[in-house]
Design a protein around this motif. Structure first.
Motif, mmCIF file in Angstrom:
data_model
loop_
_atom_site.group_PDB
_atom_site.id
_atom_site.type_symbol
_atom_site.label_atom_id
_atom_site.label_comp_id
_atom_site.label_asym_id
_atom_site.label_seq_id
_atom_site.Cartn_x
_atom_site.Cartn_y
_atom_site.Cartn_z
ATOM 1 N N LYS A 21 110.959 65.174 9.010
ATOM 2 C CA LYS A 21 111.247 65.051 7.677
ATOM 3 C C LYS A 21 112.729 64.602 6.950
ATOM 4 N N ARG A 22 113.424 65.961 8.242
ATOM 5 C CA ARG A 22 114.889 65.495 8.453
ATOM 6 C C ARG A 22 115.243 65.605 9.206
ATOM 7 N N TYR A 23 116.449 65.949 9.960
ATOM 8 C CA TYR A 23 117.254 65.522 11.164
ATOM 9 C C TYR A 23 116.921 67.206 11.512
ATOM 10 N N PRO A 24 116.218 68.529 12.852
ATOM 11 C CA PRO A 24 116.153 69.707 12.848
ATOM 12 C C PRO A 24 116.907 70.479 12.913
ATOM 13 N N ASN A 25 117.654 70.918 12.862
ATOM 14 C CA ASN A 25 118.825 72.361 13.181
ATOM 15 C C ASN A 25 118.687 72.291 14.952
ATOM 16 N N MET A 26 119.874 71.600 15.825
ATOM 17 C CA MET A 26 120.185 71.644 16.734
ATOM 18 C C MET A 26 120.660 72.924 17.324
ATOM 19 N N VAL A 27 120.608 73.372 18.451
ATOM 20 C CA VAL A 27 120.788 74.688 19.210
ATOM 21 C C VAL A 27 121.151 74.463 21.051
ATOM 22 N N ALA A 38 137.612 99.253 30.938
ATOM 23 C CA ALA A 38 138.186 100.048 30.810
ATOM 24 C C ALA A 38 138.931 99.920 29.383
ATOM 25 N N ASN A 39 139.365 98.839 29.151
ATOM 26 C CA ASN A 39 140.250 98.320 28.744
ATOM 27 C C ASN A 39 139.798 97.821 26.669
ATOM 28 N N ASN A 40 138.541 97.776 27.016
ATOM 29 C CA ASN A 40 137.559 97.372 26.018
ATOM 30 C C ASN A 40 137.656 95.939 25.760
ATOM 31 N N LYS A 41 137.965 95.384 27.000
ATOM 32 C CA LYS A 41 138.469 93.757 26.531
ATOM 33 C C LYS A 41 136.688 93.173 27.698
ATOM 34 N N VAL A 42 136.611 92.585 26.985
ATOM 35 C CA VAL A 42 135.058 91.617 27.336
ATOM 36 C C VAL A 42 135.356 90.860 28.711
ATOM 37 N N VAL A 43 134.218 91.017 29.953
ATOM 38 C CA VAL A 43 134.721 90.530 30.756
ATOM 39 C C VAL A 43 133.265 89.801 31.358
ATOM 40 N N GLY A 44 133.491 89.020 31.836
ATOM 41 C CA GLY A 44 131.989 87.860 32.069
ATOM 42 C C GLY A 44 132.015 86.680 32.396
ATOM 43 N N GLN A 45 130.701 86.085 32.995
ATOM 44 C CA GLN A 45 130.097 85.149 33.190
ATOM 45 C C GLN A 45 129.609 84.133 32.279
ATOM 46 N N LYS A 46 129.935 82.764 32.674
ATOM 47 C CA LYS A 46 128.012 81.912 32.338
ATOM 48 C C LYS A 46 127.122 82.124 33.150
ATOM 49 N N ILE A 47 125.775 81.866 32.715
ATOM 50 C CA ILE A 47 125.314 81.910 33.598
ATOM 51 C C ILE A 47 124.343 81.111 33.697
ATOM 52 N N GLY A 48 124.459 79.842 34.869
ATOM 53 C CA GLY A 48 123.474 79.136 34.706
ATOM 54 C C GLY A 48 123.899 77.046 33.801
ATOM 55 N N ARG A 49 123.292 76.684 33.526
ATOM 56 C CA ARG A 49 124.184 75.872 32.201
ATOM 57 C C ARG A 49 123.279 76.320 30.907
ATOM 58 N N ASP A 50 123.805 75.563 29.642
ATOM 59 C CA ASP A 50 123.639 76.151 28.364
ATOM 60 C C ASP A 50 122.164 75.017 28.415
ATOM 61 N N ASN A 51 121.138 76.004 27.230
ATOM 62 C CA ASN A 51 119.809 75.702 27.000
ATOM 63 C C ASN A 51 120.408 75.078 25.662
ATOM 64 N N TYR A 52 118.990 74.596 25.731
ATOM 65 C CA TYR A 52 118.796 74.042 24.204
ATOM 66 C C TYR A 52 117.581 73.646 23.226
ATOM 67 N N LYS A 53 117.822 74.108 22.245
ATOM 68 C CA LYS A 53 116.925 74.797 22.126
ATOM 69 C C LYS A 53 116.537 73.113 20.566
ATOM 70 N N ILE A 54 115.415 73.058 19.618
ATOM 71 C CA ILE A 54 115.171 72.181 18.744
ATOM 72 C C ILE A 54 114.039 72.943 17.556
ATOM 73 N N ASP A 55 115.514 73.503 16.492
ATOM 74 C CA ASP A 55 115.164 74.203 15.600
ATOM 75 C C ASP A 55 114.591 73.577 14.070
ATOM 76 N N SER A 56 113.050 74.125 13.808
ATOM 77 C CA SER A 56 112.624 73.630 12.688
ATOM 78 C C SER A 56 112.596 71.864 11.880
ATOM 79 N N LEU A 57 111.697 71.855 13.300
ATOM 80 C CA LEU A 57 111.382 70.539 13.687
ATOM 81 C C LEU A 57 109.992 70.407 12.674
#
Length: 129
Positions: A21-27, A38-57
């Motif tokens: 009907k219209r283009y879906p929301n691509m996530v 302890a300094n309230n700073k975000v520490v972290g790392q990316k896990i794996g690859r990005d994931n996709y969602k075709i929303d509201s198709l």
């Protein structure tokens, strides 16, 4: 599926689905393993690859046979989906799975069997594979 509806916008298990009907929301989601130090700073790392969602198709109107043919593609749960990747600006093929599939009955025959649906919707989510 009726040929008048077919498009190459999204292909599931090698079968082109009708134009939506219209283009879906691509996530695109980036999974992160993170916390705060302890300094309230975000520490972290990316896990794996990005994931996709075709929303509201969504399709405004589909005959019952076409909608049934589309839904049957999700019987195996994991499906191969080819769609346009907005990150790479090119086609991508991923193993995905469906979210809820919904539709409203629009027409039915004398026996009470639906022959057409409106507001046909499906979300398709990246399996991460």
């Amino acid at each position: 599926m009726a040929a008048r509806h077919i498009s190459n916008f999204i292909i599931v298990n090698g079968k082109p689905f009708p134009a939506p009907k219209r283009y879906p929301n691509m996530v695109v989601t980036t999974a992160v393993n993170s916390a705060r130090n302890a300094n309230n700073k975000v520490v972290g790392q990316k896990i794996g690859r990005d994931n996709y969602k075709i929303d509201s198709l969504e399709w405004a109107y589909l005959d019952a046979e076409t909608w049934s043919d589309m839904l049957k593609e999700f019987k195996k749960f994991f499906v191969t989906v080819k769609f346009w990747d907005m990150v790479e600006n090119n086609w991508i093929t991923l193993t995905m799975y469906p979210g809820d599939r919904t539709a409203d009955v629009f027409k039915y025959d004398k026996a009470g069997r639906p022959v057409a649906y409106i507001n046909c919707k499906v979300n398709i989510i990246d399996s991460g594979w």
